[in-house]
Scaffold this motif. Structure first.
Motif, short mmCIF file in Angstrom:
data_model
loop_
_atom_site.label_atom_id
_atom_site.label_comp_id
_atom_site.label_asym_id
_atom_site.label_seq_id
_atom_site.Cartn_x
_atom_site.Cartn_y
_atom_site.Cartn_z
N ASP A 131 33.90 42.32 -58.59
CA ASP A 131 35.06 42.60 -57.74
C ASP A 131 34.83 41.98 -56.37
N GLU A 132 35.86 41.97 -55.57
CA GLU A 132 35.80 41.27 -54.28
C GLU A 132 34.71 41.81 -53.36
N ILE A 133 34.50 43.10 -53.34
CA ILE A 133 33.46 43.69 -52.50
C ILE A 133 32.08 43.21 -52.95
N GLU A 134 31.85 43.16 -54.27
CA GLU A 134 30.56 42.68 -54.78
C GLU A 134 30.36 41.19 -54.49
N ILE A 135 31.42 40.41 -54.61
CA ILE A 135 31.32 38.97 -54.30
C ILE A 135 30.91 38.79 -52.85
N ARG A 136 31.60 39.48 -51.95
CA ARG A 136 31.27 39.36 -50.52
C ARG A 136 29.84 39.78 -50.25
N ALA A 137 29.39 40.86 -50.88
CA ALA A 137 28.01 41.33 -50.68
C ALA A 137 27.01 40.31 -51.21
N GLU A 138 27.25 39.78 -52.40
CA GLU A 138 26.36 38.77 -52.98
C GLU A 138 26.15 37.60 -52.01
N LEU A 139 27.24 37.12 -51.45
CA LEU A 139 27.18 35.93 -50.61
C LEU A 139 26.71 36.22 -49.20
N SER A 140 27.23 37.28 -48.58
CA SER A 140 26.87 37.56 -47.18
C SER A 140 25.42 38.02 -47.06
N GLU A 141 24.96 38.84 -48.00
CA GLU A 141 23.57 39.31 -47.93
C GLU A 141 22.59 38.16 -48.15
N SER A 142 22.89 37.30 -49.11
CA SER A 142 22.03 36.13 -49.35
C SER A 142 21.99 35.24 -48.12
N LYS A 143 23.14 34.97 -47.54
CA LYS A 143 23.23 34.12 -46.35
C LYS A 143 22.40 34.70 -45.19
N ARG A 144 22.56 35.99 -44.96
CA ARG A 144 21.85 36.65 -43.86
C ARG A 144 20.33 36.58 -44.06
N ILE A 145 19.88 36.89 -45.26
CA ILE A 145 18.44 36.87 -45.56
C ILE A 145 17.88 35.47 -45.37
N LEU A 146 18.56 34.48 -45.93
CA LEU A 146 18.06 33.10 -45.83
C LEU A 146 18.06 32.59 -44.40
N GLU A 147 19.11 32.89 -43.64
CA GLU A 147 19.16 32.46 -42.24
C GLU A 147 18.02 33.07 -41.44
N ASP A 148 17.70 34.33 -41.71
CA ASP A 148 16.58 34.97 -41.02
C ASP A 148 15.27 34.26 -41.35
N LEU A 149 15.13 33.78 -42.57
CA LEU A 149 13.88 33.12 -42.99
C LEU A 149 13.76 31.69 -42.48
N VAL A 150 14.85 30.93 -42.52
CA VAL A 150 14.76 29.50 -42.20
C VAL A 150 15.12 29.18 -40.75
N GLY A 151 15.83 30.07 -40.08
CA GLY A 151 16.14 29.84 -38.68
C GLY A 151 17.28 28.87 -38.42
N TYR A 152 18.10 28.59 -39.40
CA TYR A 152 19.30 27.77 -39.18
C TYR A 152 20.43 28.34 -40.03
N ALA A 153 21.65 27.89 -39.73
CA ALA A 153 22.82 28.37 -40.46
C ALA A 153 22.78 27.89 -41.90
N VAL A 154 22.93 28.80 -42.83
CA VAL A 154 22.99 28.45 -44.25
C VAL A 154 24.48 28.33 -44.59
N GLU A 155 24.90 27.08 -44.79
CA GLU A 155 26.32 26.79 -44.99
C GLU A 155 26.61 26.13 -46.34
N THR A 156 25.59 26.08 -47.20
CA THR A 156 25.79 25.51 -48.53
C THR A 156 25.56 26.58 -49.58
N LEU A 157 26.29 26.46 -50.68
CA LEU A 157 26.24 27.44 -51.74
C LEU A 157 26.33 26.73 -53.07
#
Length: 171
Positions: free
Chosen positions: A134-160
């Motif tokens: 559902d839409e809430i799960e989709i948003r969580a899948e993508l936003s949580e992954s983006k946040r975690i990766l950005e914290d690790l790599v130190g740059y904007a994660v803009e590819t999927l």
């Protein structure tokens, strides 16, 4: 690279995408010999904005995008030195819930990746088929992954890379 009895316990749906160290080195060598260049994330953005003409740069060189999905440790340990030796880059799409599991990169590994060799993108959080959520799960899948990766790599994660290509209008 991965192969043989070392990965006998994995499903062919995963291992069918694996290539040997020798095959990958051969592929990259042929790519270099043909005059193709590795497109980076900026090239990828230009491609989607301008269309296929952006696949060639101002000098007319063809572009190739090398990608690795999931965050397999062996892909980085095998592919990284080959890419470095040939002066090429790849996009590494990481599934964040896989980090730290056997055969996958840890969070620390992802944070230490050489940005001259691997640019990190998201492959979602759990690798579930997004079009079945559902839409809430989709948003969580993508936003949580983006946040975690950005914290690790130190740059904007803009590819999927969408897991299993499971896309619909909502995704």
């Amino acid at each position: 690279g991965p192969g043989g009895e070392q990965y006998a316990d994995l499903s062919p749906s995963a291992t069918s995408y694996f290539v040997s160290r020798e095959a990958f080195d051969c592929h990259v060598s042929r790519m270099v010999a043909s005059g193709a260049r590795c497109m980076d994330v900026a090239d990828l953005h230009r491609f989607y904005q301008a269309g296929q003409s952006a696949a060639r740069n101002a000098r007319g060189e063809r572009g190739v995008i090398l990608t690795f999905d999931d965050g397999w440790r062996d892909g980085v340990e095998t592919g990284g030195p080959i890419l470095r030796r040939h002066g090429r880059r790849a996009i590494l799409f990481v599934t964040t819930d896989f980090m730290g599991k056997p055969r996958f990169l840890s969070r620390a590994d992802v944070g230490r990746l050489d940005p001259a060799v691997f640019h990190v993108g998201s492959h979602a959080r759990t690798h579930r088929m997004l079009s079945q959520l559902d839409e809430i799960e989709i948003r969580a899948e993508l936003s949580e992954s983006k946040r975690i990766l950005e914290d690790l790599v130190g740059y904007a994660v803009e590819t999927l890379s969408i897991p299993s290509g499971a896309v619909d209008e909502r995704v």
